[in-house]
Design a protein around this motif. Sequence first.
Motif, PDB file in Angstrom:
ATOM      1  N   MET A 264       1.073  -1.509   0.243  1.00 28.58           N
ATOM      2  CA  MET A 264       0.479   0.187   0.035  1.00 28.58           C
ATOM      3  C   MET A 264       0.609   1.072  -0.291  1.00 28.58           C
ATOM      4  N   PRO A 265       1.801   1.709   0.958  1.00 29.10           N
ATOM      5  CA  PRO A 265       2.785   2.988   1.383  1.00 29.10           C
ATOM      6  C   PRO A 265       3.007   3.042  -0.929  1.00 29.10           C
ATOM      7  N   ARG A 266       4.116   2.036  -0.943  1.00 30.58           N
ATOM      8  CA  ARG A 266       4.291   1.919  -2.887  1.00 30.58           C
ATOM      9  C   ARG A 266       3.543   2.333  -3.413  1.00 30.58           C
ATOM     10  N   LEU A 267       2.334   1.728  -3.481  1.00 28.44           N
ATOM     11  CA  LEU A 267       1.511   1.735  -4.439  1.00 28.44           C
ATOM     12  C   LEU A 267       0.500   2.934  -4.590  1.00 28.44           C
ATOM     13  N   TRP A 268       0.504   3.439  -3.647  1.00 33.21           N
ATOM     14  CA  TRP A 268      -0.253   5.034  -3.211  1.00 33.21           C
ATOM     15  C   TRP A 268       0.510   6.255  -3.606  1.00 33.21           C
ATOM     16  N   GLU A 269       2.141   6.068  -3.563  1.00 34.49           N
ATOM     17  CA  GLU A 269       3.286   6.954  -4.148  1.00 34.49           C
ATOM     18  C   GLU A 269       2.946   6.920  -6.069  1.00 34.49           C
ATOM     19  N   LYS A 270       2.993   5.920  -6.193  1.00 36.48           N
ATOM     20  CA  LYS A 270       2.616   5.606  -7.691  1.00 36.48           C
ATOM     21  C   LYS A 270       0.861   6.058  -8.043  1.00 36.48           C
ATOM     22  N   VAL A 271       0.174   6.001  -7.127  1.00 35.93           N
ATOM     23  CA  VAL A 271      -1.230   6.586  -7.238  1.00 35.93           C
ATOM     24  C   VAL A 271      -1.221   8.301  -7.688  1.00 35.93           C
ATOM     25  N   VAL A 272      -0.813   8.462  -6.323  1.00 33.84           N
ATOM     26  CA  VAL A 272      -0.980  10.548  -6.722  1.00 33.84           C
ATOM     27  C   VAL A 272       0.687  10.562  -7.597  1.00 33.84           C
ATOM     28  N   GLU A 273       1.677   9.898  -8.116  1.00 30.60           N
ATOM     29  CA  GLU A 273       2.116  10.783  -9.114  1.00 30.60           C
ATOM     30  C   GLU A 273       2.082  10.632 -10.128  1.00 30.60           C
ATOM     31  N   GLU A 274       0.871   9.158 -10.548  1.00 33.82           N
ATOM     32  CA  GLU A 274       0.491   9.455 -12.337  1.00 33.82           C
ATOM     33  C   GLU A 274      -1.087   9.364 -12.497  1.00 33.82           C
ATOM     34  N   MET A 275      -2.020   9.754 -11.345  1.00 38.84           N
ATOM     35  CA  MET A 275      -3.750   9.259 -11.499  1.00 38.84           C
ATOM     36  C   MET A 275      -3.806  11.303 -11.704  1.00 38.84           C
ATOM     37  N   PRO A 276      -4.653  11.349 -12.372  1.00 39.43           N
ATOM     38  CA  PRO A 276      -5.085  13.104 -12.640  1.00 39.43           C
ATOM     39  C   PRO A 276      -5.670  13.558 -11.308  1.00 39.43           C
ATOM     40  N   VAL A 277      -5.617  14.762 -11.227  1.00 34.63           N
ATOM     41  CA  VAL A 277      -6.819  15.083 -10.151  1.00 34.63           C
ATOM     42  C   VAL A 277      -8.244  15.602 -10.470  1.00 34.63           C
ATOM     43  N   GLY A 278      -8.453  14.565  -9.226  1.00 35.96           N
ATOM     44  CA  GLY A 278     -10.312  14.523  -9.839  1.00 35.96           C
ATOM     45  C   GLY A 278     -10.287  13.478  -9.261  1.00 35.96           C
ATOM     46  N   SER A 279      -9.565  12.114  -9.864  1.00 40.65           N
ATOM     47  CA  SER A 279     -10.453  10.646 -10.148  1.00 40.65           C
ATOM     48  C   SER A 279     -10.221  10.065  -8.432  1.00 40.65           C
ATOM     49  N   TRP A 280     -10.452   9.076  -8.424  1.00 39.30           N
ATOM     50  CA  TRP A 280     -10.483   8.467  -7.232  1.00 39.30           C
ATOM     51  C   TRP A 280      -9.962   6.811  -7.071  1.00 39.30           C
TER      52      TRP A 280
END
Length: 291
Positions: free
Chosen positions: A238-254
Amino acid sequence: MPKIFLALFLQMLSLVGLAGLVMVAPQWIEPPYSAFWLVLVHSALVLSLTIVVRMNRWWWLIQVLLPWMWYWALMLKVDPWISLGVFILVVLVFANAFSNRVPLYLSNHVTRKALKKMVAEKFDLYRPVRFLDIGSGFGGNVFYMHQLPQVSESHGVETAPIPYLVSRVRQWFLKTFTGRLKLDANAALTKGSPEQDDLTQAYEENRVSSPKILARDLWKYPLIEYDFVYAFLSTEPMPRLWEKVVEEMPVGSWFVSNSFPVPGVEPTEIWQLSDRRETILYLYQIAPSHL
Protein backbone atom coordinates in the motif's frame (compact mmCIF):
# COMPACT_ATOMS: atom_id res chain seq x y z
CA MET A 1 13.27 -10.85 3.10
CA PRO A 2 10.19 -12.05 1.16
CA LYS A 3 7.63 -13.50 3.57
CA ILE A 4 7.56 -16.89 1.84
CA PHE A 5 11.27 -17.39 2.49
CA LEU A 6 10.88 -16.20 6.08
CA ALA A 7 8.04 -18.69 6.56
CA LEU A 8 10.16 -21.56 5.21
CA PHE A 9 13.10 -20.48 7.38
CA LEU A 10 10.87 -20.60 10.46
CA GLN A 11 9.69 -24.09 9.47
CA MET A 12 13.30 -25.27 9.26
CA LEU A 13 14.19 -23.55 12.52
CA SER A 14 11.25 -25.28 14.19
CA LEU A 15 12.49 -28.65 12.90
CA VAL A 16 15.90 -27.92 14.41
CA GLY A 17 14.22 -27.04 17.69
CA LEU A 18 12.14 -30.23 17.52
CA ALA A 19 15.29 -32.30 16.93
CA GLY A 20 16.86 -30.71 20.01
CA LEU A 21 13.82 -31.56 22.12
CA VAL A 22 13.85 -35.17 20.90
CA MET A 23 17.51 -35.47 21.94
CA VAL A 24 16.88 -34.32 25.51
CA ALA A 25 13.36 -35.71 25.98
CA PRO A 26 14.50 -39.26 26.98
CA GLN A 27 15.60 -37.84 30.31
CA TRP A 28 11.93 -37.41 31.20
CA ILE A 29 9.86 -39.31 28.61
CA GLU A 30 10.64 -42.80 27.39
CA PRO A 31 10.91 -43.05 23.55
CA PRO A 32 9.71 -43.83 20.92
CA TYR A 33 7.56 -40.76 20.23
CA SER A 34 4.57 -40.94 17.90
CA ALA A 35 4.55 -38.90 14.71
CA PHE A 36 1.33 -37.23 15.84
CA TRP A 37 2.96 -35.71 18.93
CA LEU A 38 6.05 -34.69 17.01
CA VAL A 39 3.93 -32.84 14.46
CA LEU A 40 1.92 -31.24 17.25
CA VAL A 41 5.09 -29.91 18.91
CA HIS A 42 6.44 -28.75 15.55
CA SER A 43 3.22 -26.84 14.89
CA ALA A 44 3.41 -25.18 18.30
CA LEU A 45 7.04 -24.16 17.75
CA VAL A 46 6.50 -22.70 14.29
CA LEU A 47 3.36 -20.85 15.39
CA SER A 48 5.27 -19.30 18.30
CA LEU A 49 8.10 -18.17 16.02
CA THR A 50 5.65 -16.78 13.47
CA ILE A 51 3.98 -14.69 16.16
CA VAL A 52 7.32 -13.51 17.56
CA VAL A 53 8.50 -12.17 14.17
CA ARG A 54 5.09 -10.47 13.73
CA MET A 55 4.00 -12.03 10.48
CA ASN A 56 0.43 -11.31 9.39
CA ARG A 57 -2.19 -13.48 11.01
CA TRP A 58 -3.09 -15.33 7.80
CA TRP A 59 0.49 -16.68 7.90
CA TRP A 60 -0.23 -18.20 11.31
CA LEU A 61 -2.77 -20.59 9.78
CA ILE A 62 -0.46 -21.47 6.88
CA GLN A 63 2.45 -22.18 9.21
CA VAL A 64 0.37 -24.45 11.42
CA LEU A 65 -1.24 -26.32 8.53
CA LEU A 66 2.00 -27.12 6.67
CA PRO A 67 3.32 -29.70 9.20
CA TRP A 68 -0.08 -31.39 9.33
CA MET A 69 -0.29 -31.53 5.55
CA TRP A 70 3.07 -33.29 5.48
CA TYR A 71 1.89 -35.62 8.25
CA TRP A 72 -1.35 -36.64 6.53
CA ALA A 73 0.43 -37.02 3.18
CA LEU A 74 2.75 -39.57 4.83
CA MET A 75 -0.08 -41.32 6.66
CA LEU A 76 -2.17 -41.60 3.50
CA LYS A 77 0.87 -42.51 1.39
CA VAL A 78 0.13 -39.81 -1.16
CA ASP A 79 2.14 -40.13 -4.35
CA PRO A 80 4.96 -37.52 -4.30
CA TRP A 81 4.06 -36.54 -7.87
CA ILE A 82 0.58 -35.57 -6.69
CA SER A 83 2.11 -33.45 -3.95
CA LEU A 84 4.38 -31.78 -6.48
CA GLY A 85 1.42 -31.12 -8.78
CA VAL A 86 -0.57 -29.54 -5.96
CA PHE A 87 2.42 -27.38 -5.04
CA ILE A 88 2.83 -26.17 -8.64
CA LEU A 89 -0.90 -25.44 -8.85
CA VAL A 90 -0.75 -23.36 -5.66
CA VAL A 91 2.26 -21.43 -6.99
CA LEU A 92 0.48 -20.69 -10.28
CA VAL A 93 -2.63 -19.44 -8.47
CA PHE A 94 -0.91 -17.46 -5.72
CA ALA A 95 2.19 -16.34 -7.63
CA ASN A 96 1.73 -12.72 -6.53
CA ALA A 97 1.98 -13.75 -2.89
CA PHE A 98 5.62 -14.66 -3.55
CA SER A 99 6.60 -11.61 -5.60
CA ASN A 100 4.44 -8.73 -4.33
CA ARG A 101 3.20 -10.28 -1.05
CA VAL A 102 -0.36 -10.11 -2.33
CA PRO A 103 -2.63 -13.14 -1.81
CA LEU A 104 -5.55 -13.83 -4.14
CA TYR A 105 -8.48 -11.90 -2.69
CA LEU A 106 -11.77 -11.95 -4.58
CA SER A 107 -14.33 -9.14 -4.45
CA ASN A 108 -17.92 -10.19 -3.81
CA HIS A 109 -21.15 -9.00 -5.43
CA VAL A 110 -21.89 -6.52 -2.64
CA THR A 111 -18.56 -4.84 -3.32
CA ARG A 112 -19.29 -4.66 -7.04
CA LYS A 113 -22.62 -2.99 -6.33
CA ALA A 114 -20.74 -0.43 -4.23
CA LEU A 115 -18.36 0.23 -7.14
CA LYS A 116 -21.39 0.74 -9.39
CA LYS A 117 -22.84 3.16 -6.85
CA MET A 118 -19.58 5.06 -6.77
CA VAL A 119 -19.60 5.52 -10.55
CA ALA A 120 -23.10 6.97 -10.31
CA GLU A 121 -22.34 9.27 -7.37
CA LYS A 122 -18.74 10.41 -7.87
CA PHE A 123 -18.58 11.08 -11.61
CA ASP A 124 -20.42 13.50 -13.84
CA LEU A 125 -23.34 11.86 -15.62
CA TYR A 126 -22.02 12.72 -19.09
CA ARG A 127 -18.39 11.94 -18.31
CA PRO A 128 -17.02 8.58 -19.55
CA VAL A 129 -15.28 6.68 -16.77
CA ARG A 130 -12.11 4.66 -17.33
CA PHE A 131 -11.85 1.87 -14.75
CA LEU A 132 -8.85 -0.25 -13.73
CA ASP A 133 -8.73 -3.20 -11.33
CA ILE A 134 -5.21 -3.72 -9.97
CA GLY A 135 -4.80 -7.44 -9.34
CA SER A 136 -7.99 -8.38 -11.16
CA GLY A 137 -7.91 -12.09 -10.28
CA PHE A 138 -10.51 -13.96 -12.34
CA GLY A 139 -11.77 -10.75 -13.95
CA GLY A 140 -15.16 -10.48 -12.26
CA ASN A 141 -14.87 -6.76 -11.48
CA VAL A 142 -13.64 -5.93 -14.98
CA PHE A 143 -16.53 -7.68 -16.71
CA TYR A 144 -19.08 -6.27 -14.28
CA MET A 145 -17.90 -2.67 -14.59
CA HIS A 146 -17.86 -2.90 -18.39
CA GLN A 147 -21.60 -3.53 -18.28
CA LEU A 148 -22.19 -0.05 -16.85
CA PRO A 149 -23.08 2.34 -19.69
CA GLN A 150 -21.07 5.18 -18.12
CA VAL A 151 -17.86 3.09 -18.05
CA SER A 152 -16.10 3.60 -21.38
CA GLU A 153 -13.08 1.40 -20.58
CA SER A 154 -12.75 -1.42 -18.07
CA HIS A 155 -9.33 -3.02 -17.67
CA GLY A 156 -7.55 -5.29 -15.24
CA VAL A 157 -3.94 -6.22 -14.63
CA GLU A 158 -3.09 -9.70 -13.35
CA THR A 159 0.19 -11.62 -13.44
CA ALA A 160 -0.66 -14.82 -11.55
CA PRO A 161 -0.81 -17.40 -14.38
CA ILE A 162 -3.96 -19.34 -13.54
CA PRO A 163 -6.19 -16.36 -12.58
CA TYR A 164 -5.03 -14.59 -15.74
CA LEU A 165 -5.76 -17.65 -17.89
CA VAL A 166 -9.18 -18.14 -16.31
CA SER A 167 -10.10 -14.50 -16.87
CA ARG A 168 -9.08 -14.69 -20.53
CA VAL A 169 -11.11 -17.86 -21.01
CA ARG A 170 -14.12 -16.15 -19.39
CA GLN A 171 -13.68 -13.21 -21.73
CA TRP A 172 -13.58 -15.47 -24.78
CA PHE A 173 -16.57 -17.49 -23.55
CA LEU A 174 -18.73 -14.43 -22.96
CA LYS A 175 -17.83 -12.94 -26.31
CA THR A 176 -18.52 -16.20 -28.12
CA PHE A 177 -21.79 -17.18 -26.48
CA THR A 178 -23.37 -13.84 -25.64
CA GLY A 179 -22.13 -11.81 -28.58
CA ARG A 180 -20.86 -8.97 -26.39
CA LEU A 181 -19.87 -8.28 -22.79
CA LYS A 182 -21.72 -5.05 -22.14
CA LEU A 183 -25.32 -4.24 -21.51
CA ASP A 184 -26.96 -2.12 -24.17
CA ALA A 185 -27.25 1.44 -22.95
CA ASN A 186 -30.76 1.50 -24.37
CA ALA A 187 -31.70 -1.31 -22.00
CA ALA A 188 -30.00 0.32 -19.04
CA LEU A 189 -31.80 3.66 -19.45
CA THR A 190 -35.46 4.42 -19.86
CA LYS A 191 -36.05 6.14 -23.17
CA GLY A 192 -38.64 8.79 -23.59
CA SER A 193 -37.17 12.25 -23.15
CA PRO A 194 -34.67 14.01 -25.42
CA GLU A 195 -32.26 14.25 -22.48
CA GLN A 196 -32.34 10.50 -21.94
CA ASP A 197 -31.89 9.83 -25.64
CA ASP A 198 -28.91 12.19 -25.77
CA LEU A 199 -27.41 10.48 -22.76
CA THR A 200 -27.84 7.05 -24.34
CA GLN A 201 -26.14 8.25 -27.52
CA ALA A 202 -23.32 9.83 -25.53
CA TYR A 203 -22.66 6.57 -23.69
CA GLU A 204 -22.54 4.62 -26.94
CA GLU A 205 -20.17 7.12 -28.52
CA ASN A 206 -17.90 7.08 -25.47
CA ARG A 207 -17.64 3.29 -25.45
CA VAL A 208 -14.00 2.77 -26.40
CA SER A 209 -13.26 -0.95 -26.27
CA SER A 210 -14.09 -4.36 -24.87
CA PRO A 211 -12.94 -5.23 -21.36
CA LYS A 212 -9.30 -6.21 -21.21
CA ILE A 213 -7.28 -8.35 -18.81
CA LEU A 214 -3.59 -7.56 -19.18
CA ALA A 215 -0.66 -9.66 -18.00
CA ARG A 216 1.23 -6.60 -16.85
CA ASP A 217 3.35 -5.83 -13.80
CA LEU A 218 1.29 -3.34 -11.76
CA TRP A 219 4.45 -1.36 -10.91
CA LYS A 220 5.22 -0.79 -14.59
CA TYR A 221 1.66 -0.22 -15.79
CA PRO A 222 0.73 3.50 -16.13
CA LEU A 223 -2.31 4.82 -14.28
CA ILE A 224 -2.50 8.22 -15.94
CA GLU A 225 -5.34 7.25 -18.29
CA TYR A 226 -7.71 6.07 -15.55
CA ASP A 227 -10.38 7.95 -13.58
CA PHE A 228 -11.20 5.11 -11.20
CA VAL A 229 -8.64 2.61 -9.88
CA TYR A 230 -9.62 -0.22 -7.54
CA ALA A 231 -7.32 -2.52 -5.55
CA PHE A 232 -7.84 -5.43 -3.17
CA LEU A 233 -4.26 -6.31 -2.26
CA SER A 234 -2.70 -6.41 1.23
CA THR A 235 -0.99 -4.14 3.73
CA GLU A 236 2.46 -4.77 2.24
CA PRO A 237 2.28 -2.86 -1.10
CA MET A 238 0.00 0.00 0.00
CA PRO A 239 2.66 2.67 0.75
CA ARG A 240 4.44 2.06 -2.55
CA LEU A 241 1.16 1.84 -4.46
CA TRP A 242 -0.01 5.17 -3.01
CA GLU A 243 3.18 6.83 -4.25
CA LYS A 244 2.42 5.50 -7.72
CA VAL A 245 -1.21 6.58 -7.53
CA VAL A 246 -0.51 10.20 -6.57
CA GLU A 247 2.32 10.43 -9.07
CA GLU A 248 0.35 9.12 -12.06
CA MET A 249 -3.41 9.51 -11.55
CA PRO A 250 -4.99 12.85 -12.58
CA VAL A 251 -6.38 15.29 -10.04
CA GLY A 252 -10.03 14.56 -9.30
CA SER A 253 -9.75 10.83 -10.02
CA TRP A 254 -10.55 8.20 -7.41
CA PHE A 255 -8.53 5.38 -5.89
CA VAL A 256 -10.40 2.76 -3.87
CA SER A 257 -8.77 0.15 -1.65
CA ASN A 258 -10.74 -2.80 -0.34
CA SER A 259 -10.00 -3.56 3.35
CA PHE A 260 -6.49 -2.09 3.42
CA PRO A 261 -6.10 1.67 4.03
CA VAL A 262 -3.09 3.68 2.92
CA PRO A 263 -0.91 4.10 6.03
CA GLY A 264 -0.79 7.67 7.25
CA VAL A 265 -3.24 9.02 4.67
CA GLU A 266 -6.76 10.11 5.63
CA PRO A 267 -9.38 8.63 3.26
CA THR A 268 -11.78 11.02 1.56
CA GLU A 269 -14.59 8.66 2.54
CA ILE A 270 -14.97 5.26 4.21
CA TRP A 271 -17.78 2.95 3.11
CA GLN A 272 -18.86 0.09 5.39
CA LEU A 273 -20.61 -2.59 3.33
CA SER A 274 -23.32 -4.93 4.58
CA ASP A 275 -21.82 -8.24 3.46
CA ARG A 276 -20.85 -11.16 5.69
CA ARG A 277 -17.23 -10.13 6.08
CA GLU A 278 -18.22 -6.49 6.73
CA THR A 279 -16.04 -5.18 3.92
CA ILE A 280 -14.66 -1.66 4.28
CA LEU A 281 -13.84 0.43 1.21
CA TYR A 282 -11.35 3.27 1.61
CA LEU A 283 -12.01 6.01 -0.95
CA TYR A 284 -9.29 8.50 -1.87
CA GLN A 285 -9.90 11.36 -4.27
CA ILE A 286 -6.65 12.60 -5.76
CA ALA A 287 -6.20 16.25 -4.79
CA PRO A 288 -3.44 18.80 -5.52
CA SER A 289 -2.31 18.46 -1.91
CA HIS A 290 -1.36 14.84 -2.61
CA LEU A 291 1.03 15.78 -5.41
